[in-house]
Scaffold this motif. Structure first.
Motif, PDB file in Angstrom:
ATOM      1  N   GLN A  29       0.800  -1.216   0.000  1.00  0.00           N
ATOM      2  CA  GLN A  29       0.000   0.000   0.000  1.00  0.00           C
ATOM      3  C   GLN A  29       0.835   1.269   0.000  1.00  0.00           C
ATOM      4  O   GLN A  29       0.314   2.363  -0.190  1.00  0.00           O
ATOM      5  CB  GLN A  29      -0.912   0.018   1.237  1.00  0.00           C
ATOM      6  CG  GLN A  29      -1.939  -1.093   1.284  1.00  0.00           C
ATOM      7  CD  GLN A  29      -2.925  -1.021   0.133  1.00  0.00           C
ATOM      8  OE1 GLN A  29      -3.505   0.022  -0.125  1.00  0.00           O
ATOM      9  NE2 GLN A  29      -3.091  -2.131  -0.571  1.00  0.00           N
ATOM     10  N   SER A  30       2.134   1.136   0.227  1.00  0.00           N
ATOM     11  CA  SER A  30       2.972   2.319   0.380  1.00  0.00           C
ATOM     12  C   SER A  30       4.337   2.078  -0.257  1.00  0.00           C
ATOM     13  O   SER A  30       4.839   0.957  -0.295  1.00  0.00           O
ATOM     14  CB  SER A  30       3.145   2.647   1.875  1.00  0.00           C
ATOM     15  OG  SER A  30       4.124   3.626   2.064  1.00  0.00           O
ATOM     16  N   SER A  31       4.938   3.150  -0.745  1.00  0.00           N
ATOM     17  CA  SER A  31       6.286   3.069  -1.314  1.00  0.00           C
ATOM     18  C   SER A  31       7.338   3.499  -0.297  1.00  0.00           C
ATOM     19  O   SER A  31       8.512   3.636  -0.620  1.00  0.00           O
ATOM     20  CB  SER A  31       6.387   3.966  -2.558  1.00  0.00           C
ATOM     21  OG  SER A  31       6.102   5.322  -2.222  1.00  0.00           O
ATOM     22  N   LEU A  32       6.942   3.722   0.941  1.00  0.00           N
ATOM     23  CA  LEU A  32       7.856   4.191   1.974  1.00  0.00           C
ATOM     24  C   LEU A  32       8.812   3.086   2.402  1.00  0.00           C
ATOM     25  O   LEU A  32       8.449   1.921   2.461  1.00  0.00           O
ATOM     26  CB  LEU A  32       7.069   4.693   3.186  1.00  0.00           C
ATOM     27  CG  LEU A  32       6.075   5.839   2.931  1.00  0.00           C
ATOM     28  CD1 LEU A  32       5.316   6.156   4.217  1.00  0.00           C
ATOM     29  CD2 LEU A  32       6.804   7.062   2.419  1.00  0.00           C
ATOM     30  N   ASP A  33      10.058   3.457   2.708  1.00  0.00           N
ATOM     31  CA  ASP A  33      11.053   2.505   3.183  1.00  0.00           C
ATOM     32  C   ASP A  33      11.126   2.457   4.701  1.00  0.00           C
ATOM     33  O   ASP A  33      11.535   1.460   5.282  1.00  0.00           O
ATOM     34  CB  ASP A  33      12.436   2.873   2.628  1.00  0.00           C
ATOM     35  CG  ASP A  33      12.505   2.660   1.126  1.00  0.00           C
ATOM     36  OD1 ASP A  33      11.901   1.685   0.644  1.00  0.00           O
ATOM     37  OD2 ASP A  33      13.150   3.490   0.446  1.00  0.00           O
ATOM     38  N   GLU A  59       2.984   6.329   8.405  1.00  0.00           N
ATOM     39  CA  GLU A  59       3.493   7.498   7.692  1.00  0.00           C
ATOM     40  C   GLU A  59       5.008   7.384   7.568  1.00  0.00           C
ATOM     41  O   GLU A  59       5.626   6.476   8.125  1.00  0.00           O
ATOM     42  CB  GLU A  59       3.108   8.781   8.428  1.00  0.00           C
ATOM     43  CG  GLU A  59       3.605   8.848   9.859  1.00  0.00           C
ATOM     44  CD  GLU A  59       3.064  10.064  10.582  1.00  0.00           C
ATOM     45  OE1 GLU A  59       3.015  11.138   9.972  1.00  0.00           O
ATOM     46  OE2 GLU A  59       2.707   9.933  11.772  1.00  0.00           O
ATOM     47  N   ASP A  60       5.613   8.308   6.859  1.00  0.00           N
ATOM     48  CA  ASP A  60       7.054   8.308   6.627  1.00  0.00           C
ATOM     49  C   ASP A  60       7.788   8.670   7.916  1.00  0.00           C
ATOM     50  O   ASP A  60       7.671   9.780   8.428  1.00  0.00           O
ATOM     51  CB  ASP A  60       7.388   9.310   5.526  1.00  0.00           C
ATOM     52  CG  ASP A  60       8.837   9.222   5.077  1.00  0.00           C
ATOM     53  OD1 ASP A  60       9.612   8.494   5.727  1.00  0.00           O
ATOM     54  OD2 ASP A  60       9.186   9.893   4.094  1.00  0.00           O
ATOM     55  N   SER A  68       4.346  14.515   5.535  1.00  0.00           N
ATOM     56  CA  SER A  68       3.762  13.384   4.810  1.00  0.00           C
ATOM     57  C   SER A  68       2.341  13.126   5.288  1.00  0.00           C
ATOM     58  O   SER A  68       1.976  13.420   6.428  1.00  0.00           O
ATOM     59  CB  SER A  68       4.611  12.128   5.015  1.00  0.00           C
ATOM     60  OG  SER A  68       4.602  11.761   6.377  1.00  0.00           O
ATOM     61  N   GLN A  69       1.556  12.573   4.414  1.00  0.00           N
ATOM     62  CA  GLN A  69       0.178  12.270   4.747  1.00  0.00           C
ATOM     63  C   GLN A  69       0.095  10.947   5.498  1.00  0.00           C
ATOM     64  O   GLN A  69       0.716   9.957   5.119  1.00  0.00           O
ATOM     65  CB  GLN A  69      -0.660  12.196   3.481  1.00  0.00           C
ATOM     66  CG  GLN A  69      -2.143  11.940   3.739  1.00  0.00           C
ATOM     67  CD  GLN A  69      -2.950  11.944   2.458  1.00  0.00           C
ATOM     68  OE1 GLN A  69      -2.408  12.138   1.384  1.00  0.00           O
ATOM     69  NE2 GLN A  69      -4.240  11.703   2.573  1.00  0.00           N
ATOM     70  N   THR A  70      -0.650  10.934   6.590  1.00  0.00           N
ATOM     71  CA  THR A  70      -0.840   9.709   7.351  1.00  0.00           C
ATOM     72  C   THR A  70      -1.929   8.863   6.702  1.00  0.00           C
ATOM     73  O   THR A  70      -2.996   9.374   6.374  1.00  0.00           O
ATOM     74  CB  THR A  70      -1.228  10.020   8.808  1.00  0.00           C
ATOM     75  OG1 THR A  70      -0.214  10.795   9.419  1.00  0.00           O
ATOM     76  CG2 THR A  70      -1.427   8.741   9.595  1.00  0.00           C
ATOM     77  N   SER A  71      -1.652   7.603   6.507  1.00  0.00           N
ATOM     78  CA  SER A  71      -2.640   6.663   5.981  1.00  0.00           C
ATOM     79  C   SER A  71      -3.018   5.691   7.095  1.00  0.00           C
ATOM     80  O   SER A  71      -2.373   5.635   8.138  1.00  0.00           O
ATOM     81  CB  SER A  71      -2.080   5.904   4.778  1.00  0.00           C
ATOM     82  OG  SER A  71      -1.780   6.800   3.717  1.00  0.00           O
ATOM     83  N   SER A  72      -4.060   4.930   6.849  1.00  0.00           N
ATOM     84  CA  SER A  72      -4.510   3.996   7.879  1.00  0.00           C
ATOM     85  C   SER A  72      -5.236   2.814   7.259  1.00  0.00           C
ATOM     86  O   SER A  72      -5.703   2.876   6.116  1.00  0.00           O
ATOM     87  CB  SER A  72      -5.419   4.704   8.887  1.00  0.00           C
ATOM     88  OG  SER A  72      -6.574   5.223   8.254  1.00  0.00           O
ATOM     89  N   ARG A 150     -12.860   7.500   4.133  1.00  0.00           N
ATOM     90  CA  ARG A 150     -13.845   7.953   3.128  1.00  0.00           C
ATOM     91  C   ARG A 150     -15.074   8.551   3.803  1.00  0.00           C
ATOM     92  O   ARG A 150     -16.139   8.652   3.210  1.00  0.00           O
ATOM     93  CB  ARG A 150     -14.253   6.781   2.228  1.00  0.00           C
ATOM     94  CG  ARG A 150     -13.146   6.329   1.297  1.00  0.00           C
ATOM     95  CD  ARG A 150     -13.710   5.562   0.111  1.00  0.00           C
ATOM     96  NE  ARG A 150     -14.023   4.176   0.435  1.00  0.00           N
ATOM     97  CZ  ARG A 150     -15.089   3.526  -0.014  1.00  0.00           C
ATOM     98  NH1 ARG A 150     -16.004   4.164  -0.757  1.00  0.00           N
ATOM     99  NH2 ARG A 150     -15.280   2.258   0.301  1.00  0.00           N
ATOM    100  N   LYS A 151     -14.892   8.946   5.057  1.00  0.00           N
ATOM    101  CA  LYS A 151     -15.913   9.668   5.831  1.00  0.00           C
ATOM    102  C   LYS A 151     -17.162   8.835   6.117  1.00  0.00           C
ATOM    103  O   LYS A 151     -18.268   9.366   6.234  1.00  0.00           O
ATOM    104  CB  LYS A 151     -16.294  10.984   5.139  1.00  0.00           C
ATOM    105  CG  LYS A 151     -15.120  11.923   4.916  1.00  0.00           C
ATOM    106  CD  LYS A 151     -15.563  13.254   4.361  1.00  0.00           C
ATOM    107  CE  LYS A 151     -14.369  14.154   4.049  1.00  0.00           C
ATOM    108  NZ  LYS A 151     -13.483  14.370   5.197  1.00  0.00           N
ATOM    109  N   PHE A 152     -16.995   7.517   6.230  1.00  0.00           N
ATOM    110  CA  PHE A 152     -18.092   6.664   6.655  1.00  0.00           C
ATOM    111  C   PHE A 152     -18.100   6.576   8.177  1.00  0.00           C
ATOM    112  O   PHE A 152     -17.050   6.488   8.810  1.00  0.00           O
ATOM    113  CB  PHE A 152     -17.951   5.252   6.065  1.00  0.00           C
ATOM    114  CG  PHE A 152     -18.360   5.153   4.624  1.00  0.00           C
ATOM    115  CD1 PHE A 152     -19.675   4.852   4.284  1.00  0.00           C
ATOM    116  CD2 PHE A 152     -17.442   5.368   3.608  1.00  0.00           C
ATOM    117  CE1 PHE A 152     -20.064   4.765   2.959  1.00  0.00           C
ATOM    118  CE2 PHE A 152     -17.810   5.282   2.282  1.00  0.00           C
ATOM    119  CZ  PHE A 152     -19.130   4.984   1.955  1.00  0.00           C
TER     120      PHE A 152
END
Length: 422
Positions: A29-33, A59-60, A68-72, A150-152
């Motif tokens: 899901q991410s290209s972060l190392d 996050e990075d 960087s944007q935090t994902s979850s 997605r704001k659910f």
């Protein structure tokens, strides 16, 4: 890729197998190392008795300025507590949900595409993405899309009533879910049988074999309300409809044999606790997601209808729109069955919906004995299931909610009697 863990005892929370699975998902899901990882509970206390849910933020870790944007994503794990696993048959329950995502829903998706229906545009796609799963013993897990991104949100029924708009979205999604079963059963009967065999009954066989006294106590608490409120007329109707052997009656109603030729793969536990809605700027619900496929069953489609119609909405909403709700559901089902290349009038005409409801409507009471106290309880006051798994009082209604709860129960019995389901 390395992890910078900010949660204490993360090894104890996840374990090596789940950490390895998580790393694979994050890498996909991410290209972060170098990832900075944090956790929080993924559901309200008491909202998920069958497992443990965490929201994982990543996050990075090299971004010292936090640009960087935090994902979850959501991690749903089977419990490790051995008593809880044994009593709740946790492994079997989690393997069921894994099969639903990996085998059933994925095949449903491909079948729709093969018939020229894009699930994302106008087919059945109202469920979260499953990125990966683990079926190893003691590490059963699902890595799922975080719908909050997605704001659910779930409905807090203690603060917000279920509205016509909520119901309309739910019924349209449910109709499409069942439609895929009907079309697939019609066009690929052997493949459908293979998938339906994955949805054998687990919930009520578990109750019957290990929790029968617990359940019968819960049912008695429900029917005692009728006596307390001097509604012996309703109690008599229920007893006449139920007969003497409650478990035989339940197993008969939920059996695929009793529903044929109309049995489908049902969600099995479709309540406000297992649906999330996205709203527009005016607060109107515009999208829905169905989740928690641990109690799917191959049975009558009205099993799913009943849980929302009689356990999740108010008597006022039910009385104002009951037949309209049934029409919304059936029209959605018929539309997708037709676009998938089958004839809905042959497979499941509206008259059969009504017939099935008359045969199975009393099931609302059986499931309501357990469901209504949960849906009406304050999440902060629900028990720690690890410590109270055998506590017969763990689903009793708080004193301050008793009056409203009793009225909800009376309303359900009244409406079932009015529709001649009891």
């Amino acid at each position: 890729m390395t992890l910078n863990n900010e949660v204490p005892n993360i090894d104890e929370i996840l374990g090596e197998r789940i950490k390895t699975g998580l790393m694979k998902v994050l890498k996909s899901q991410s290209s972060l190392d170098n990832i900075k990882l944090s956790f929080e509970p993924g559901s309200k206390k008491g909202a998920n008795f069958m497992g443990e849910i965490y929201r994982i933020f990543y996050e990075d870790a090299n971004d010292s300025e936090n640009k960087s944007q935090t994902s979850s994503l959501i991690l749903k794990m089977a419990p490790r507590n051995l008593m809880r696993r044994e009593k709740l048959r946790s492994r079997h329950i989690f393997l069921r949900e894994i099969d639903m995502y990996d085998k059933v829903l994925s095949y449903f998706h491909g079948f729709q595409l093969s018939k020229g229906v894009d699930p994302k545009e106008n087919g059945f796609n109202e469920y979260p993405k499953c990125y990966s799963s683990i079926s190893d013993d003691l590490s059963e897990s699902l890595f799922l899309e975080d719908l909050l991104r997605r704001k659910f949100e779930m409905i807090d029924v203690r603060k917000e009533p279920v509205t016509f708009d909520h119901m309309s979205l739910m019924l349209k999604a449910l109709g499409k879910f069942h439609a895929v079963s009907f079309a697939l059963k019609d066009q690929q009967p052997e493949k459908f049988k293979e998938l339906a065999n994955l949805a054998f009954e687990q919930y009520w066989t578990m109750i019957d074999s290990g929790y029968s006294s617990f359940y019968l106590d819960a049912l008695k608490r429900l029917t005692d309300i009728l006596e307390m409120e001097k509604r012996s007329d309703l109690l008599e109707k229920f007893n006449n409809a139920a007969g003497r052997d409650h478990f035989s009656n339940i197993l008969r109603m939920i059996s695929s044999e009793a529903a044929e030729p109309y049995a489908v793969i049902c969600h099995g536990d479709l309540t406000t606790n297992n649906t999330m809605f996205c709203k527009d700027e005016q607060g109107k619900p515009i999208e829905i997601q169905l989740f928690d496929f641990q109690f799917t069953r191959y049975a009558s489609p009205v099993i799913d209808l009943i849980l929302y119609l009689f356990c999740s909405i108010s008597t006022e909403l039910r009385n104002q729109h009951y037949e309209e709700f049934l029409r919304i559901y059936h029209e959605s089902l018929s539309d997708l069955v037709r676009r998938l290349g089958s004839d809905p009038q042959t497979l499941f005409p509206f008259e059969r919906v009504l017939d099935q409801l008359r045969k199975i409507g009393v099931y609302s009471i059986y499931v309501g004995a357990l469901l209504l106290p949960i849906l009406g309880s304050d999440p902060d006051k629900l028990p720690d299931i690890d410590n109270e798994a055998s506590n017969k009082n763990c689903f009793q209604v708080a004193a301050e909610s008793r009056k409203a709860y009793n009225q909800k129960v009376i309303d359900m019995f009244d409406d079932l009697a009015r529709f001649q389901y009891i």
